[in-house]
Scaffold this motif. Structure first.
Motif, PDB file in Angstrom:
ATOM      1  N   VAL A  56       0.841  -1.204   0.000  1.00 44.02           N
ATOM      2  CA  VAL A  56       0.000   0.000   0.000  1.00 44.02           C
ATOM      3  C   VAL A  56       0.873   1.250   0.000  1.00 44.02           C
ATOM      4  CG1 VAL A  56      -1.805   1.251   1.277  1.00 44.02           C
ATOM      5  CG2 VAL A  56      -1.750  -1.240   1.332  1.00 44.02           C
ATOM      6  N   PHE A  57       1.965   1.194   0.744  1.00 50.64           N
ATOM      7  CA  PHE A  57       2.760   2.407   0.921  1.00 50.64           C
ATOM      8  C   PHE A  57       4.201   2.018   1.243  1.00 50.64           C
ATOM      9  CE2 PHE A  57       3.467   6.458   3.508  1.00 50.64           C
ATOM     10  CZ  PHE A  57       3.594   7.239   2.363  1.00 50.64           C
ATOM     11  N   GLN A  58       5.129   2.702   0.603  1.00 52.53           N
ATOM     12  CA  GLN A  58       6.558   2.384   0.820  1.00 52.53           C
ATOM     13  C   GLN A  58       6.980   2.504   2.284  1.00 52.53           C
ATOM     14  OE1 GLN A  58       9.907   3.540  -1.307  1.00 52.53           O
ATOM     15  NE2 GLN A  58       8.775   4.057  -3.181  1.00 52.53           N
ATOM     16  N   THR A 126       9.224  11.747  -3.750  1.00 52.57           N
ATOM     17  CA  THR A 126      10.072  11.105  -2.731  1.00 52.57           C
ATOM     18  C   THR A 126       9.996  11.774  -1.364  1.00 52.57           C
ATOM     19  OG1 THR A 126      11.581  10.597  -4.527  1.00 52.57           O
ATOM     20  CG2 THR A 126      12.481  10.424  -2.310  1.00 52.57           C
ATOM     21  N   CYS A 127      10.022  10.970  -0.300  1.00 48.28           N
ATOM     22  CA  CYS A 127      10.207  11.473   1.072  1.00 48.28           C
ATOM     23  C   CYS A 127      11.364  10.693   1.694  1.00 48.28           C
ATOM     24  CB  CYS A 127       8.970  11.235   1.921  1.00 48.28           C
ATOM     25  SG  CYS A 127       7.548  12.146   1.356  1.00 48.28           S
ATOM     26  N   SER A 128      11.970  11.268   2.717  1.00 48.24           N
ATOM     27  CA  SER A 128      13.077  10.544   3.351  1.00 48.24           C
ATOM     28  C   SER A 128      12.568   9.617   4.451  1.00 48.24           C
ATOM     29  CB  SER A 128      14.107  11.515   3.904  1.00 48.24           C
ATOM     30  OG  SER A 128      13.499  12.386   4.793  1.00 48.24           O
ATOM     31  N   VAL A 129      11.346   9.874   4.941  1.00 42.10           N
ATOM     32  CA  VAL A 129      10.664   8.937   5.856  1.00 42.10           C
ATOM     33  C   VAL A 129       9.229   8.819   5.343  1.00 42.10           C
ATOM     34  CG1 VAL A 129       9.749   8.606   8.197  1.00 42.10           C
ATOM     35  CG2 VAL A 129      12.067   9.465   7.900  1.00 42.10           C
ATOM     36  N   TYR A 130       8.713   7.608   5.249  1.00 40.25           N
ATOM     37  CA  TYR A 130       7.315   7.452   4.851  1.00 40.25           C
ATOM     38  C   TYR A 130       6.463   7.286   6.104  1.00 40.25           C
ATOM     39  CZ  TYR A 130       8.910   7.502   0.121  1.00 40.25           C
ATOM     40  OH  TYR A 130       9.483   7.924  -1.058  1.00 40.25           O
ATOM     41  N   CYS A 131       5.789   8.381   6.471  1.00 39.21           N
ATOM     42  CA  CYS A 131       4.983   8.417   7.703  1.00 39.21           C
ATOM     43  C   CYS A 131       3.786   7.498   7.496  1.00 39.21           C
ATOM     44  CB  CYS A 131       4.505   9.833   7.982  1.00 39.21           C
ATOM     45  SG  CYS A 131       5.789  11.070   7.711  1.00 39.21           S
ATOM     46  N   ARG A 132       3.497   6.666   8.449  1.00 37.71           N
ATOM     47  CA  ARG A 132       2.488   5.622   8.247  1.00 37.71           C
ATOM     48  C   ARG A 132       1.078   6.200   8.122  1.00 37.71           C
ATOM     49  NH1 ARG A 132       5.565   3.188   5.745  1.00 37.71           N
ATOM     50  NH2 ARG A 132       3.943   1.642   5.413  1.00 37.71           N
ATOM     51  N   TYR A 133       0.889   7.458   8.497  1.00 35.73           N
ATOM     52  CA  TYR A 133      -0.448   8.067   8.437  1.00 35.73           C
ATOM     53  C   TYR A 133      -0.617   8.944   7.201  1.00 35.73           C
ATOM     54  CZ  TYR A 133       2.348  11.943  10.060  1.00 35.73           C
ATOM     55  OH  TYR A 133       3.333  12.889  10.143  1.00 35.73           O
ATOM     56  N   CYS A 134       0.348   8.916   6.285  1.00 40.70           N
ATOM     57  CA  CYS A 134       0.383   9.892   5.179  1.00 40.70           C
ATOM     58  C   CYS A 134      -0.966   9.968   4.456  1.00 40.70           C
ATOM     59  CB  CYS A 134       1.464   9.507   4.186  1.00 40.70           C
ATOM     60  SG  CYS A 134       1.579  10.678   2.825  1.00 40.70           S
ATOM     61  N   THR A 135      -1.348  11.177   4.129  1.00 36.50           N
ATOM     62  CA  THR A 135      -2.628  11.397   3.461  1.00 36.50           C
ATOM     63  C   THR A 135      -2.528  11.191   1.953  1.00 36.50           C
ATOM     64  OG1 THR A 135      -4.463  12.913   3.497  1.00 36.50           O
ATOM     65  CG2 THR A 135      -2.375  13.881   2.971  1.00 36.50           C
ATOM     66  N   PHE A 139       0.039   8.803  -4.047  1.00 36.36           N
ATOM     67  CA  PHE A 139       0.994   9.520  -4.885  1.00 36.36           C
ATOM     68  C   PHE A 139       2.423   9.385  -4.373  1.00 36.36           C
ATOM     69  CE2 PHE A 139       3.439  13.342  -5.667  1.00 36.36           C
ATOM     70  CZ  PHE A 139       3.316  13.495  -7.041  1.00 36.36           C
ATOM     71  N   THR A 140       2.569   9.636  -3.049  1.00 31.77           N
ATOM     72  CA  THR A 140       3.904   9.663  -2.457  1.00 31.77           C
ATOM     73  C   THR A 140       4.576   8.296  -2.573  1.00 31.77           C
ATOM     74  OG1 THR A 140       3.017  11.232  -0.890  1.00 31.77           O
ATOM     75  CG2 THR A 140       5.131  10.301  -0.341  1.00 31.77           C
ATOM     76  N   GLY A 141       5.902   8.308  -2.789  1.00 25.76           N
ATOM     77  CA  GLY A 141       6.636   7.051  -2.880  1.00 25.76           C
ATOM     78  C   GLY A 141       6.684   6.523  -4.307  1.00 25.76           C
ATOM     79  N   GLY A 172       4.734  17.342  -2.285  1.00 24.97           N
ATOM     80  CA  GLY A 172       5.106  16.101  -2.968  1.00 24.97           C
ATOM     81  C   GLY A 172       4.445  14.930  -2.276  1.00 24.97           C
ATOM     82  N   GLY A 173       5.299  13.991  -1.852  1.00 25.07           N
ATOM     83  CA  GLY A 173       6.713  13.974  -1.568  1.00 25.07           C
ATOM     84  C   GLY A 173       7.206  15.222  -0.804  1.00 25.07           C
ATOM     85  N   ASP A 174       8.507  15.231  -0.595  1.00 25.11           N
ATOM     86  CA  ASP A 174       9.103  16.305   0.182  1.00 25.11           C
ATOM     87  C   ASP A 174      10.067  17.100  -0.696  1.00 25.11           C
ATOM     88  OD1 ASP A 174      10.595  17.866   1.984  1.00 25.11           O
ATOM     89  OD2 ASP A 174      10.159  16.465   3.614  1.00 25.11           O
ATOM     90  N   THR A 203       7.433  20.738   4.025  1.00 20.35           N
ATOM     91  CA  THR A 203       8.530  19.771   4.179  1.00 20.35           C
ATOM     92  C   THR A 203       8.591  19.174   5.582  1.00 20.35           C
ATOM     93  OG1 THR A 203      10.938  19.484   4.151  1.00 20.35           O
ATOM     94  CG2 THR A 203      10.138  21.675   4.710  1.00 20.35           C
ATOM     95  N   ARG A 204       8.956  17.900   5.631  1.00 19.72           N
ATOM     96  CA  ARG A 204       9.213  17.257   6.925  1.00 19.72           C
ATOM     97  C   ARG A 204      10.715  17.036   7.133  1.00 19.72           C
ATOM     98  NH1 ARG A 204       6.983  14.570  11.310  1.00 19.72           N
ATOM     99  NH2 ARG A 204       7.417  12.352  11.344  1.00 19.72           N
ATOM    100  N   MET A 205      11.527  17.533   6.216  1.00 21.35           N
ATOM    101  CA  MET A 205      12.981  17.332   6.357  1.00 21.35           C
ATOM    102  C   MET A 205      13.543  17.949   7.647  1.00 21.35           C
ATOM    103  SD  MET A 205      14.362  15.378   4.069  1.00 21.35           S
ATOM    104  CE  MET A 205      15.891  15.668   3.201  1.00 21.35           C
ATOM    105  N   THR A 231       6.519  23.300   8.166  1.00 21.83           N
ATOM    106  CA  THR A 231       7.080  22.020   8.565  1.00 21.83           C
ATOM    107  C   THR A 231       6.090  21.225   9.413  1.00 21.83           C
ATOM    108  OG1 THR A 231       9.052  20.940   9.414  1.00 21.83           O
ATOM    109  CG2 THR A 231       8.325  22.918  10.595  1.00 21.83           C
ATOM    110  N   HIS A 232       6.515  20.103   9.968  1.00 24.69           N
ATOM    111  CA  HIS A 232       5.538  19.118  10.421  1.00 24.69           C
ATOM    112  C   HIS A 232       6.104  18.299  11.587  1.00 24.69           C
ATOM    113  CE1 HIS A 232       2.827  15.626   8.767  1.00 24.69           C
ATOM    114  NE2 HIS A 232       2.796  15.715  10.059  1.00 24.69           N
ATOM    115  N   PHE A 233       6.312  18.983  12.723  1.00 25.07           N
ATOM    116  CA  PHE A 233       6.721  18.288  13.951  1.00 25.07           C
ATOM    117  C   PHE A 233       5.459  17.807  14.659  1.00 25.07           C
ATOM    118  CE2 PHE A 233      10.406  20.854  13.065  1.00 25.07           C
ATOM    119  CZ  PHE A 233      11.466  20.126  13.546  1.00 25.07           C
TER     120      PHE A 233
END
Ligand code: SF4
Length: 396
Positions: A56-58, A126-135, A139-141, A172-174, A203-205, A231-233
Motif C-alpha cells: 500500500v505504501f513504501q 520522494t520522502c526521506s521517511v514514509y509516515c504511516r499516516y500519510c494522506t 501519490f507519495t513514494g 510532494g513527496g518532500d 517539508t518534513r525534512m 514544517t511538520h513536527f
C-alpha cells in the motif's frame, strides 16, 4: 523556563561528518525488514506490517529519525510514525486512498488546484521517511525524484495561465529531498511569474533529516522571498539539537517557519504533549499553525483520534497556551471539501441581544450583542475593493 534540546543518538560507529550529511542520511535509509531489525527488536505485528504494508505504501526512514525511536518499546510514539504495522493491512472504516479528493482537482500534471488563489505543485514523489499516516499514499513514494521535464513545463504553463493565483505551495513527496540547484531553478521559475506573490514549501525534512537545512540552502531560499516554510513536527522529542539548529538557521535568514501537526493516537493525543511541542517551537520562533485531524487514508484507523477527543485536547489547551503558541484544530473534509475549523464551544446560552459564555477556567459572563448594523464603508475601502473583487471572482 529556557529549553534545551538533546542531540540525536548517533551510533559510535558512524563518523560525525557522515551523520551530519543529508545525502549520507538518504543513501543509508532503512527500507527493508533486515535494515530495521538491526536497529529495532521487531514485534510480530511489525513483522506482519513489513510483509504487506509496503504493497500500500513504501517503507523508509533515515538513520537519524530511527535513532530517535525506542529500540525495544513498540508503543514508543516516534516508532508508531515510522514503523509499519500489521494493522495497516486492514483498509479501515473509510479506507480512502485519496482522502482529499486530489485526483478530482488535478487540472494539469502535478497540480492540485482546489481554491482560486492558491494551488499545490507536487515537485517530487520522494520522502526521506514514509509516515504511516500519510494522506497522499496514492501519490507519495512513486518513481519520480523530480518531476519529468514535460510535466514540469505543463505545470508551469498552467500556473502562468491562472492570473487569479497568489500562492504556490511546493509539496510532494518532500521538496527538500531535491538538491539546492533544482530547488533554486523551481523557485526562480515561479518568481518569474508576475502574479505569484507567495511561495510555500511543505517539508518534513527539518524533522526527519535536519542536516538538510544548511546555510547554503537558507541563503538560496532567502533570495526568492517571500518564501514560507511549512514544517511538520508531531512530538516534542522530534525537537533535537540538530532540528533546533536547522529551524534557527532558517529563521535567522528571515524565512518564516510554521508548524502543522497531525493528532495521532498513541503519539501525541494528550494536551501536555501538544503544549510541550508548541512552547518549544515558539521558543525557536516557529509558529504552531495547524493541528489536523488525521485523514482517513487507507490503513490508518489505529492512528486516528475521534473529533470529540481532539476538541477536548484543544479545550484543555485554551487559556494555558497563548494565542501565539496555539495551533488551530482543523479537519480536511473528505473528497476535496477543503478545511473546516473545529473550535471548542464556550457559548452556553443565546437570546436576542445577549450571548452567554463560560470561559476556560469556569468564569460565566454575558456579552450584550449590538444589533446588526448596516456595513459602513471605511473611507478608503474603494482603494482596496478592486483587489477584493479580483480575488472574489478569480476562477479555478
Ligand atoms: S513527509 Fe509528508 S508526504 Fe512524506 S510520507 Fe510523511 S506525511 Fe506523507
Amino acid at each position: 523556563m529556557k529549553f534545551t534540546f538533546p542531540p540525536s543518538a548517533k551510533p559510535d560507529t558512524i563518523a560525525i561528518n557522515d551523520w551530519m550529511s543529508w545525502t549520507w542520511q538518504l543513501r543509508h535509509s532503512l527500507k527493508s525488514l533486515e535494515d530495521f531489525s538491526q536497529s529495532f527488536e521487531l514485534t510480530e505485528d511489525e513483522v506482519r506490517g513489513f510483509a504487506g504494508a509496503d504493497q500500500v505504501f513504501q517503507i523508509r526512514s533515515t538513520p537519524y529519525y530511527s535513532s530517535l525511536a525506542s529500540r525495544t518499546n513498540a508503543v514508543d510514539p516516534l516508532r508508531r510514525i515510522l514503523m509499519p504495522s500489521g494493522r495497516e493491512l486492514t483498509p479501515g472504516a473509510q479506507a480512502m486512498l485519496d482522502p482529499l479528493g486530489e485526483k478530482r482537482n488535478n487540472p494539469a500534471p502535478r497540480i492540485i488546484h482546489r481554491y482560486p488563489d492558491r494551488l499545490l505543485f507536487l515537485v517530487t514523489d520522494t520522502c526521506s521517511v514514509y509516515c504511516r499516516y500519510c494522506t497522499r499514499k496514492h501519490f507519495t513514494g512513486g518513481d519520480q525524484a523530480f518531476v519529468r521535464s514535460a510535466e514540469y513545463d505543463q505545470a508551469l504553463s498552467y500556473i502562468k495561465s491562472k492570473t487569479g493565483l497568489r500562492e504556490v505551495i511546493l509539496s510532494g513527496g518532500d521538496p527538500l529531498t531535491l538538491s539546492d540547484a533544482i530547488l533554486d531553478r523551481v523557485l526562480s521559475d515561479l518568481r518569474s511569474i508576475e502574479h505569484v506573490e507567495i511561495i510555500r514549501i511543505g517539508t518534513r525534512m527539518p524533522v526527519v533529516c535536519p542536516m538538510r537545512i544548511t546555510e547554503d540552502l537558507a541563503r538560496m531560499i532567502r533570495k526568492h522571498k517571500p518564501v514560507y516554510l511549512m514544517t511538520h513536527f508531531n512530538h516534542p522529542r522530534e525537537l533535537t539539537r540538530e532540528a533546533a539548529a536547522g529551524l534557527e538557521c532558517l529563521v535567522d535568514h528571515g524565512i518564516p517557519v510554521f508548524n502543522q501537526l497531525v493528532l495521532l493516537n498513541g503519539v501525541n493525543n494528550h494536551p501536555a504533549i501538544i503544549q510541550a511541542l508548541s512552547r518549544r517551537l515558539l521558543f525557536l520562533r516557529v509558529k504552531p499553525y495547524y493541528m489536523f485531524q488525521c485523514d482517513p487514508s487507507e490503513g490508518t484507523d489505529h492512528l486516528r483520534t475521534s473529533i470529540d477527543e481532539s476538541l477536548e485536547i484543544q479545550r484543555e489547551l485554551w487559556g494555558r497556551l497563548s494565542g501565539l503558541a496555539m495551533p488551530s484544530l482543523s479537519v480536511d473534509i473528505p473528497d476535496g471539501g477543503g478545511k473546516a475549523g473545529l473550535v471548542p464551544n464556550f457559548e452556553v446560552e443565546k437570546s436576542p441581544g445577549r450571548r452567554a459564555f463560560v470561559g476556560w477556567d469556569g468564569v460565566r459572563a454575558e456579552y450584550i450583542d449590538p444589533a446588526k448594523s448596516e456595513r459602513l464603508l471605511p473611507f478608503d475601502a474603494e482603494t482596496y475593493s478592486r483587489e477584493w473583487d479580483e480575488l472574489k471572482n478569480a476562477k479555478l
